[in-house]
Every structure is written in C-alpha cells, then in structure tokens.
Scaffold this motif. Structure first.
Motif, mmCIF file in Angstrom:
data_model
loop_
_atom_site.group_PDB
_atom_site.id
_atom_site.type_symbol
_atom_site.label_atom_id
_atom_site.label_comp_id
_atom_site.label_asym_id
_atom_site.label_seq_id
_atom_site.Cartn_x
_atom_site.Cartn_y
_atom_site.Cartn_z
ATOM 1 N N VAL A 191 51.888 18.993 -1.988
ATOM 2 C CA VAL A 191 51.769 20.182 -2.843
ATOM 3 C C VAL A 191 51.389 21.420 -2.044
ATOM 4 N N THR A 192 50.698 21.223 -0.931
ATOM 5 C CA THR A 192 50.260 22.383 -0.141
ATOM 6 C C THR A 192 51.444 23.165 0.434
ATOM 7 N N LEU A 193 52.591 22.491 0.581
ATOM 8 C CA LEU A 193 53.772 23.181 1.108
ATOM 9 C C LEU A 193 54.283 24.246 0.143
ATOM 10 N N LEU A 194 53.846 24.156 -1.118
ATOM 11 C CA LEU A 194 54.301 25.127 -2.115
ATOM 12 C C LEU A 194 53.536 26.445 -2.021
ATOM 13 N N VAL A 195 52.363 26.399 -1.393
ATOM 14 C CA VAL A 195 51.505 27.593 -1.380
ATOM 15 C C VAL A 195 52.199 28.803 -0.749
ATOM 16 N N PRO A 196 52.834 28.648 0.428
ATOM 17 C CA PRO A 196 53.477 29.830 1.015
ATOM 18 C C PRO A 196 54.664 30.330 0.187
ATOM 19 N N LYS A 197 55.240 29.447 -0.636
ATOM 20 C CA LYS A 197 56.445 29.826 -1.389
ATOM 21 C C LYS A 197 56.120 30.648 -2.633
ATOM 22 N N ALA A 198 54.932 30.416 -3.199
ATOM 23 C CA ALA A 198 54.613 31.046 -4.471
ATOM 24 C C ALA A 198 54.277 32.517 -4.282
#
Lengths: 276, 382
Positions: free
Chosen positions: A188-195
């Motif tokens: 889930v942490t990989l989503l942080v830069p995308k949001a």
C-alpha cells in the motif's frame, strides 16, 4: 459492579460474510427500551459470546446510526470463531464504547489521507463515512487501501460506490493479484507517491499491521507529511478496556484509554522498538 | 484510665502492652474484621486475626536476595519483623473475584451483576512503605476516569492501623524511595512499639476522626516527651538499618533511554519468569479475566484474577506474544515500575519494601539492576 465491566445485551441483526475469514456483525440493543451508545470512529467495544469469552473489536459502522453498531473481525481465535457462527437473533454481550477517536475535527479544512492495511480498514470506515457525510468540511480526501488478495478486499460494494464519486480518490492495491484483478499490485505504501494531496496541509489516519504502519509513516513523511499530523491506531492485548488490567500498556500509554489512536510523534520514540 | 472520649487528631497517647487487646475489642465492636500479621508456613503473613495471641509475638525474620527465614526474637515484641510475602492488595484487589454471572435464558442469556458486598475490614500492622503502596493503588483504581468498584467498595470502608518501623530488613530501601520508615499520614491510627527497661508500650498516634473514635475506646494515657522521643529513636534505628539503597535520580529517563542495554540479556538469563515479584509487589495491579461455563453449559461467570507481565499470555495478540523474550518481559516490569508509572500515576511504582528481592528465587535485585543500567547508561541525556 460498575457498568463499564458489565456486558449489555445486543442482538445480532445481520451477519455479513466479507470473505473467507472476515465477517461483519451488525448489532442492536436487545429490549425495546434500550438505547444504543453513541460512538465515534476509532473507538472499540468488548464483545462477549456466551460461555466462550470476550475480545476487543473496533467499531466499523456508521457513527450517525445511534441504534445499530457494526463490527468487522476475522475468525482467527476461539471467540471470533464462535462469533462467526452467530445468526440473526442471537445475543452477544457488549461493553463500550471505549477509547479515543480519529482526529476528524483537526482534519477539517485540510486534505485527508486514510491508509489501511487488511482488516485495518474496519476501524477507519466510520471516519470515512463521517468525512463523506460532511464532505464540504474537508479538502482532498484520499483512501489508500492494501489487501493481501482481491478476495480479501473488504466492503467491496461501498468501495466501488466511493470510487464512482469525484470527491474521493480511492486506490486499492493487492499483494497477490489474480487474472481478473485490474487494480494496483504491491504494498500500500507504493500508492503514497501516486496520490494527489498537499503534504503540508494533510492529516493522515493509518491502521494496519504494525509493520505496514511503519512503512506507511515512512512514505508519508517522505512526501512531507509531518509526524504530528499522522495518526495511528495501535493494538495490544486488552482485558478490561478501562486501564485496570495493565495488558495493553505501550510504554507509558494504556492503549485502551489513552488510545487506540495515537499521534505518531507522541509514540515515535517507542514505535519500531521490538517487544515493547 | 481516663482520657477524652474523642482524642484530637494528631494527638499522641501511650498504650501499654497489657491493654493492647483493647484495640481488637474496639475494632470488633465497630464491626471490623481485623486483618493482621500472623505466623503461618514459616513466614509472617496477613490473615484474619482475633487477638494479640495471633500476632507474631517474639518472632522476626532474616531477609536477603532470594532468602527469607523466620527466627525467634530475644524479646516479646509484637511487631519486631519486616514485611513478608503477603501485601494488603490481597484484600483491596483480591487475587480472584467474580465480576458477574450469566445464565442461558430462552434463546439468549441474561447477565447478573455481582451483589455480594465485601466485609468491613481493619488492617492492623500496615508499614509506612505499605501505606504508600495503598495510596499508589488508590490512584490506579480510583484516580482516573473509571473507578474500580471492586477496589473502591473495599477501600471506602477500610480502617488502617499503621505500625511505624523500629527495624529494617536486609532488602529494605524505603529511605531511598522516601516512603518510610515512618508515616505522617494515610492511617486512622499509628503505633510505634517501644520496649525499654522492662516496659513494653506503644506510642499511639491519632490520624483521623474515625481513628479518634476507636482510640477513645482504648485504655491509654497522654504521651510525654520521653515516650515521643523513645518512639522517634526506634524509627531512627530503622533508618540506620536499611539493607539496600537505590539512586532514584531521573529513573524515568534512565529506563526510557536504555530499552536496549546489554544488562537485559544478563538478567533474563537468570529470570525464571515465575512472576513471584509481581505477586509479592504491593503495587503491581495487573489482572486478567477468566470466563468459565459450568458442565451443563447453562451458567457462565467471569472472574478477575491477578496476572503478571512475566507470562507469555499477557501480551498475546493474534498469532503470538508481543513480548516473547524473557528479556522484554523483565524490561517491561522494571520500566513500568520505575519509569512509566510516573507518566501514568505521577509517582514511582516502587515503594522500597524489598519483597521482589527477597522472594525472587533467582535473587534478582531491583536495586542492583538500577545500578547496572546506570553503569552502562548508553543514551545519556540530550
């Protein structure tokens, strides 16, 4: 005998099977005269199955519903396995609500990032429901949710409904994808830069396994979210829920009454230390 | 003997040994069951007692790390011993107490609260360090948002007869913890036992109005300067006999910054995880709940029982214990006692009674542990 230690009787109104292990119990106070307790997202109840035992379970329903209270949990222990066998009309004992709440007031006027891992979505759901009910009070709202596999994704219908809204950015990822899965794959942490959110004006609310929360905090801070505006829901063994039994101690904190929601900067010195 | 029916608070009186049973009679007359020291199983323990015949007259004890021996005294003192394996928490927070009962009814079940009321109890022989321990447990169970009815119902009706210390044992360190060997409050009555040139008497201090009522029924005469000084001298003797010391400066910071310290492994290698220290400690308050059902499956009940942070189950969380290593459990216990307690209750959790040292089968010594952690204090203040 104080009321806090005495279970009140609630009736199972609905048993929803979320997936293989996970289920949601919707409960209502038994007896016409009884009023349900007011609760806030982040709090928990102690649920008792007759003759089996009692466990803490976070509240996962809509806080505005003053009658019905929902609990989502996994059947992994003696009590939760017995709980999964409950049917509509069965009684359970309820003590609570206990603990503090997600910082919804502090988040007003700011971007809100909600990060959940696995069953960690359950205690965050009341916060999301309330945020969406008073949507104008918040700026951007982001939900980043990671599950092990597509079949483990909780509250699927609701997530799909939310995904269709323009005022919330819902991103779901799974560790192991199947052929049918069209979404993100990976932690889930990989989503942080995308949001899309403004890290300097963001309040983040995180719940999941401790290791997931550790990496979530890292990713959020890397984006520039201050540790003082990241909130975590912590978990420890609990027996009494009112600070007497000593089981839930986390350094100087009693998770049951000082938490379960903690500002990351307040527990940073303990967080990640082994066996605390 | 004559004296005012209601002696004033803070007044001091002399109670002769031969009149000591008057205290039992006055307490019994007011409906109190008296809990006090008595000899059983080669130790001085706290139990319900009826008269001075039950007191450990002429007995004392020898204490060292991992060692307790009962010994006869050369004199007839009633309170010539140091604290034993029991503490008063046994009555204020009983080792096992029922919270409620439930029975199957129709398709569901009904829960009935526990209605049995605890007896009215008078503690006789509470030492100053133990008085402090009771004050500390008051904060734990009655000082926060939730009040514990089990504790409160027992505490509210409690009558306390303290006994100031006239000697100290090998594991005592109340002077370091500033909890003794003399109490200036927190009791209804306090006694100091004096034996001088053939005369055996007690200096009786009145602490509360309730204490005054009881004192008013006991034969005693006003204490003179000499008797006050004699009592004071006994206390000074205890001060000079402290078996242990602890440097208490910045204990909170010391333990918080030394969660990683080589000493933890060394102590863990000796610790048997037996939980004796937590059971004997007068402030340790952790409990668990036990849900049981009878054989028919019709009746269930929940009991609250003492628990210990030394057990694996204590920190159990789906899949395993958070504190699986012995090292982490010993660290939790001592860090809670000497550091976290300040954050939680504004006081140290240790009163310097020495029980954890005496009753540790591996002779682990909390004062020695503090010295060892200080020696390798890695973090230092920032």
């Amino acid at each position: 005998m104080s009321d806090a230690m005495l279970p009140a009787l609630y009736r199972v109104e609905r048993m929803i099977k979320e997936n293989e292990e996970t289920f949601t119990l919707e409960l209502e106070p038994a007896g016409a005269a009884r009023k349900g307790a007011v609760f806030y997202g982040g709090q928990f109840n102690m649920l008792y199955v007759f003759g089996v035992g009692e466990i803490p379970v976070s509240i996962s329903g809509d806080p505005r519903d003053t009658r019905r209270v929902a609990h989502t949990t996994r059947a992994v222990g003696t009590v939760t396995r017995a709980m999964r066998r409950l049917k509509r009309g069965d009684l359970v004992g309820v003590r609570g609500p206990f603990g503090n709440r997600w910082p919804l007031e502090e988040a007003e006027g700011k971007d809100v990032v909600v990060m959940a891992g696995g069953i960690g979505l359950a205690p965050l759901r009341p916060a999301l429901v309330e945020i969406l009910a008073r949507r104008k009070k918040y700026r951007k709202v982001v939900l980043l949710y990671g599950a092990r596999a597509p079949e483990d994704v909780l509250y699927r219908e609701e997530l799909e409904r939310w995904s269709g809204r323009a005022d919330i950015d819902v991103r779901v990822t799974v560790d192991r994808a199947t052929r049918k899965w069209k979404g993100h794959v990976g932690v889930v942490t990989l989503l942080v830069p995308k949001a899309s959110f403004d890290p300097l004006h963001t309040v983040a609310m995180v719940c999941g396994p401790e290791v997931m929360m550790r990496f979530a905090v890292q990713a959020l801070r890397k984006r520039g979210v201050d540790g003082g505006r990241i909130y975590l829901s912590m978990e420890r063994n609990m027996k009494c829920a009112v600070g007497f039994c000593g089981h839930c101690q986390y350094g100087p904190h009693f998770i049951c009454k000082d938490g379960p929601v903690f500002r990351f900067s307040a527990v940073e010195w303990l967080f990640g230390k082994r066996e605390i | 003997m004559t004296h005012p029916k209601r002696p004033p608070i803070d007044s001091r009186w002399v109670l002769e040994r031969k009149d000591f049973n008057g205290l039992f009679e006055a307490l019994a007359g007011r409906g109190y069951a008296v809990i006090g020291p008595t000899v059983r199983d080669a130790a001085i323990v706290y139990e319900e007692i009826q008269s001075d015949q039950d007191l450990p007259e002429g007995w004392t004890d020898e204490q060292e790390a991992g060692r307790y021996r009962l010994k006869p005294r050369p004199d007839r003192k009633l309170f010539g011993y140091n604290v034993g394996p029991h503490s008063w928490k046994r009555w204020l927070n009983p080792p096992s107490v029922r919270l409620w009962r439930a029975r199957r009814e129709g398709g569901g079940f009904a829960v009935a609260p526990e209605t049995e009321r605890p007896p009215r109890v008078a503690f006789l022989g509470v030492r100053p360090c133990e008085l402090r321990a009771i004050e500390i447990q008051d904060k734990v169970f009655m000082g926060g948002g939730y009040k514990d009815d089990i504790y409160k119902s027992r505490r509210d009706s409690l009558f306390i007869v303290a006994v100031q210390c006239g000697q100290a044992g090998g594991t005592c360190f109340c002077v370091s913890m500033k909890t003794g060997p003399k109490s200036n409050g927190g009791f209804d009555l306090a006694l100091t036992e004096v034996l001088e040139s053939g005369r055996h008497y007690f200096l009786l201090e009145v602490g509360t109005a309730r204490g005054a009522e009881v004192a008013g029924e006991v034969a005693c005469v006003p204490a003179g300067k000499h008797q006050r000084q004699a009592a004071e001298a006994r206390v000074m003797e205890a001060v000079s006999q402290m078996g242990r010391t602890m440097d208490t400066s910045d204990l909170r910071g010391l333990f918080y910054r030394n969660a990683e310290h080589p000493r933890w492994e060394e102590t863990a290698a000796r610790c048997l995880l037996c939980a004796n220290c937590t059971m004997a400690c007068p402030t340790c308050f952790c409990t668990t709940v036990e849900d049981t059902t009878d054989l028919t499956g019709e009746r269930a009940e929940r009991r609250r029982t003492w628990d210990s942070c030394f057990s694996a189950d204590f920190s159990y969380l789906h899949g395993g214990s958070v504190r699986f290593s012995p090292k982490s459990r010993y660290r939790q216990w001592i860090t809670h006692k000497l550091a976290a307690w300040f954050d939680q209750f504004g006081t140290s959790g240790c009163v310097g009674c020495g029980r954890c040292i005496t009753w540790c089968p591996a002779a682990i010594d909390i004062t020695e542990e503090v010295r060892a952690i200080r020696k390798g204090d890695s973090g230092k203040k920032e």
